[in-house]
Design a protein around this motif. Structure first.
Motif, PDB file in Angstrom:
ATOM      1  N   ASP A  84     -28.464   9.788  10.781  1.00 29.51           N
ATOM      2  CA  ASP A  84     -29.675   9.020   9.956  1.00 29.51           C
ATOM      3  C   ASP A  84     -30.066   8.766   8.430  1.00 29.51           C
ATOM      4  N   TYR A  85     -29.519   8.901   7.746  1.00 23.95           N
ATOM      5  CA  TYR A  85     -30.512   8.872   6.340  1.00 23.95           C
ATOM      6  C   TYR A  85     -29.138   8.178   5.715  1.00 23.95           C
ATOM      7  N   ASP A  86     -30.083   7.947   4.677  1.00 19.66           N
ATOM      8  CA  ASP A  86     -29.548   6.812   3.978  1.00 19.66           C
ATOM      9  C   ASP A  86     -29.400   7.936   2.567  1.00 19.66           C
ATOM     10  N   ILE A  87     -27.901   7.609   2.091  1.00 21.91           N
ATOM     11  CA  ILE A  87     -27.401   8.427   0.512  1.00 21.91           C
ATOM     12  C   ILE A  87     -27.103   7.534  -0.251  1.00 21.91           C
ATOM     13  N   HIS A  88     -27.982   7.577  -1.484  1.00 26.18           N
ATOM     14  CA  HIS A  88     -28.424   7.178  -2.461  1.00 26.18           C
ATOM     15  C   HIS A  88     -27.424   6.782  -3.866  1.00 26.18           C
ATOM     16  N   TRP A  89     -26.603   5.983  -4.411  1.00 23.15           N
ATOM     17  CA  TRP A  89     -25.591   7.137  -5.647  1.00 23.15           C
ATOM     18  C   TRP A  89     -25.178   6.002  -6.320  1.00 23.15           C
ATOM     19  N   GLN A  90     -24.712   6.355  -7.599  1.00 30.70           N
ATOM     20  CA  GLN A  90     -24.274   5.329  -8.819  1.00 30.70           C
ATOM     21  C   GLN A  90     -22.403   5.865  -9.296  1.00 30.70           C
ATOM     22  N   LEU A  91     -22.327   4.726  -9.846  1.00 27.13           N
ATOM     23  CA  LEU A  91     -21.214   4.950 -10.347  1.00 27.13           C
ATOM     24  C   LEU A  91     -21.453   5.038 -11.697  1.00 27.13           C
ATOM     25  N   VAL A  92     -20.654   6.704 -12.220  1.00 32.46           N
ATOM     26  CA  VAL A  92     -21.871   6.843 -13.338  1.00 32.46           C
ATOM     27  C   VAL A  92     -20.057   7.063 -13.854  1.00 32.46           C
ATOM     28  N   SER A  93     -19.194   6.127 -14.153  1.00 30.80           N
ATOM     29  CA  SER A  93     -18.044   6.515 -14.463  1.00 30.80           C
ATOM     30  C   SER A  93     -17.051   5.919 -13.995  1.00 30.80           C
ATOM     31  N   VAL A  94     -15.924   5.156 -15.275  1.00 27.60           N
ATOM     32  CA  VAL A  94     -14.303   4.659 -14.192  1.00 27.60           C
ATOM     33  C   VAL A  94     -13.785   5.576 -12.955  1.00 27.60           C
ATOM     34  N   ASN A  95     -14.160   6.648 -13.032  1.00 25.56           N
ATOM     35  CA  ASN A  95     -13.307   7.677 -12.101  1.00 25.56           C
ATOM     36  C   ASN A  95     -14.728   8.504 -11.359  1.00 25.56           C
TER      37      ASN A  95
ATOM     38  N   ALA B 281       1.188  -1.314  -0.042  1.00 26.55           N
ATOM     39  CA  ALA B 281       0.095  -0.117   0.613  1.00 26.55           C
ATOM     40  C   ALA B 281       1.179   1.015   0.011  1.00 26.55           C
ATOM     41  N   ALA B 282       1.239   1.804  -1.297  1.00 33.61           N
ATOM     42  CA  ALA B 282       2.616   2.491  -0.987  1.00 33.61           C
ATOM     43  C   ALA B 282       1.811   4.109  -0.858  1.00 33.61           C
ATOM     44  N   ASP B 283       0.620   3.607  -2.066  1.00 33.58           N
ATOM     45  CA  ASP B 283       0.338   4.900  -2.534  1.00 33.58           C
ATOM     46  C   ASP B 283      -0.889   5.587  -1.404  1.00 33.58           C
ATOM     47  N   ALA B 284      -1.936   6.497  -1.111  1.00 31.33           N
ATOM     48  CA  ALA B 284      -3.089   6.763  -1.043  1.00 31.33           C
ATOM     49  C   ALA B 284      -4.318   5.730  -1.966  1.00 31.33           C
ATOM     50  N   PRO B 285      -4.891   5.128  -1.717  1.00 30.06           N
ATOM     51  CA  PRO B 285      -5.675   4.989  -2.261  1.00 30.06           C
ATOM     52  C   PRO B 285      -6.863   6.289  -3.815  1.00 30.06           C
ATOM     53  N   ALA B 286      -6.482   6.222  -4.247  1.00 31.97           N
ATOM     54  CA  ALA B 286      -7.157   7.225  -5.480  1.00 31.97           C
ATOM     55  C   ALA B 286      -8.508   7.062  -5.587  1.00 31.97           C
ATOM     56  N   THR B 287      -9.107   8.487  -5.890  1.00 32.96           N
ATOM     57  CA  THR B 287     -10.421   8.616  -5.491  1.00 32.96           C
ATOM     58  C   THR B 287     -11.470   9.137  -6.914  1.00 32.96           C
ATOM     59  N   TYR B 288     -12.677   9.234  -6.443  1.00 34.00           N
ATOM     60  CA  TYR B 288     -13.382   9.398  -6.987  1.00 34.00           C
ATOM     61  C   TYR B 288     -14.033  10.705  -7.180  1.00 34.00           C
ATOM     62  N   ALA B 289     -14.284  11.139  -8.234  1.00 34.14           N
ATOM     63  CA  ALA B 289     -15.740  12.575  -8.042  1.00 34.14           C
ATOM     64  C   ALA B 289     -16.959  12.350  -7.913  1.00 34.14           C
ATOM     65  N   VAL B 290     -17.694  13.031  -6.745  1.00 37.01           N
ATOM     66  CA  VAL B 290     -18.368  13.057  -6.104  1.00 37.01           C
ATOM     67  C   VAL B 290     -19.315  14.460  -6.881  1.00 37.01           C
ATOM     68  N   GLN B 291     -20.484  14.251  -7.871  1.00 36.22           N
ATOM     69  CA  GLN B 291     -21.147  14.873  -8.368  1.00 36.22           C
ATOM     70  C   GLN B 291     -22.531  14.480  -7.496  1.00 36.22           C
ATOM     71  N   PHE B 292     -23.993  15.731  -7.352  1.00 33.94           N
ATOM     72  CA  PHE B 292     -24.874  15.799  -6.705  1.00 33.94           C
ATOM     73  C   PHE B 292     -25.595  15.882  -7.518  1.00 33.94           C
TER      74      PHE B 292
ATOM     75  N   PRO C 131     -17.701  -2.570  -3.856  1.00 35.83           N
ATOM     76  CA  PRO C 131     -17.113  -3.679  -3.920  1.00 35.83           C
ATOM     77  C   PRO C 131     -16.259  -3.359  -5.181  1.00 35.83           C
ATOM     78  N   GLN C 132     -14.499  -4.077  -5.030  1.00 32.68           N
ATOM     79  CA  GLN C 132     -13.717  -2.771  -6.631  1.00 32.68           C
ATOM     80  C   GLN C 132     -14.016  -3.657  -7.639  1.00 32.68           C
ATOM     81  N   TYR C 133     -14.722  -5.173  -7.373  1.00 31.60           N
ATOM     82  CA  TYR C 133     -14.726  -6.133  -8.923  1.00 31.60           C
ATOM     83  C   TYR C 133     -16.399  -5.477  -9.237  1.00 31.60           C
ATOM     84  N   GLN C 134     -17.283  -4.320  -8.385  1.00 25.92           N
ATOM     85  CA  GLN C 134     -18.818  -3.723  -9.469  1.00 25.92           C
ATOM     86  C   GLN C 134     -18.113  -2.976  -9.807  1.00 25.92           C
ATOM     87  N   THR C 135     -16.723  -2.104  -9.726  1.00 32.33           N
ATOM     88  CA  THR C 135     -17.292  -0.714 -10.321  1.00 32.33           C
ATOM     89  C   THR C 135     -16.865  -0.686 -11.602  1.00 32.33           C
ATOM     90  N   ALA C 136     -17.103  -1.029 -12.151  1.00 33.26           N
ATOM     91  CA  ALA C 136     -17.675  -0.973 -13.832  1.00 33.26           C
ATOM     92  C   ALA C 136     -18.885  -1.321 -14.050  1.00 33.26           C
TER      93      ALA C 136
END
Length: 233
Positions: A210-221, A152-163, A193-198
């Protein structure tokens, strides 16, 4: 040899379910939590001078780890969740003894008729986590400038978060401090899970407060927040 450990307190935090918790401490600095100290350890003199430390080490128990038998190899998120590595080369909660260790920022020590609480930031704790010890972070010896970790040499890659506009309006109308940056910091690490990132067709939900945040992957990043609802009780 066997030892008995007493919980000295428990952690009250925004992460109500295991899914979505940052995989390491410090990755979500907006995540504030409170460590409630139990009697007889809640004597203020036991914490004298701790306020001079900006950070503390929290020793805790992975109390939701229900496995009763340990395995020498575990699935590591950095390997996609489908490959295994030696348990002692990871920080997996599935260990011979379910003990965790995290360095967090100490914001305040609160002592009143309601009890003694340590206010912390940047933790990776599930709500209700038992605490077995607290120690000060000591920079001159705890920080190792030339330390390496090839796995784990580097910090994990981050995703852009849109609303979407409607959801962002609902989030900003909720009277919880730092809720919007907390959502961004949590989702930019992509809890899926990383195997679902596509898989851009799947909708996920994670619980904050007390809130559920609903979200989707819209691209690889990129991730898009598409809803926020009151969590079912």
């Amino acid at each position: 040899m066997q030892f008995t450990l007493n919980a000295i307190g428990k952690i009250h935090t925004c992460y109500k379910q295991k899914f979505g918790i940052p995989r390491q401490a410090g990755l979500s600095p907006s995540a504030e939590a409170r460590i409630e100290i139990f009697a007889p350890y809640n004597r203020i003199e036991a914490f004298e001078e701790l306020k001079q430390s900006s950070h503390i080490w929290v020793h805790f128990v992975f109390h939701e780890n229900r496995r009763t038998e340990w395995k020498p190899k575990v699935k590591a998120p950095r390997l996609g969740g489908n490959k295994t590595i030696g348990v002692f080369a990871t920080r997996s909660p599935v260990r011979p003894n379910p003990i965790g260790l995290s360095a967090v920022r100490l914001e305040a020590i609160e002592h009143s008729s309601k009890g003694l609480f340590l206010v912390i930031r940047g933790g990776d704790f599930l709500d209700g986590t038992p605490v077995v010890d607290i120690k000060p972070y000591v920079p001159y010896c705890d920080k190792i400038d030339n330390a390496t970790n090839g796995f784990a040499a580097d910090a994990p890659a981050t995703y852009a978060v849109q609303f979407d506009e409607e959801t962002l309006g609902k989030i900003r109308a909720i009277s919880i401090a730092n809720l919007e940056p907390l959502i961004i910091e949590t989702l930019q690490l992509n809890p899926a899970p990383q195997y679902q990132t596509a898989d851009t067709s799947k909708t996920y939900a994670l619980r904050l407060f007390d809130y559920d945040i609903h979200w989707q992957l819209v691209s690889v990043n990129a991730i898009r927040v598409i809803g926020i609802t009151q969590a079912a009780t």
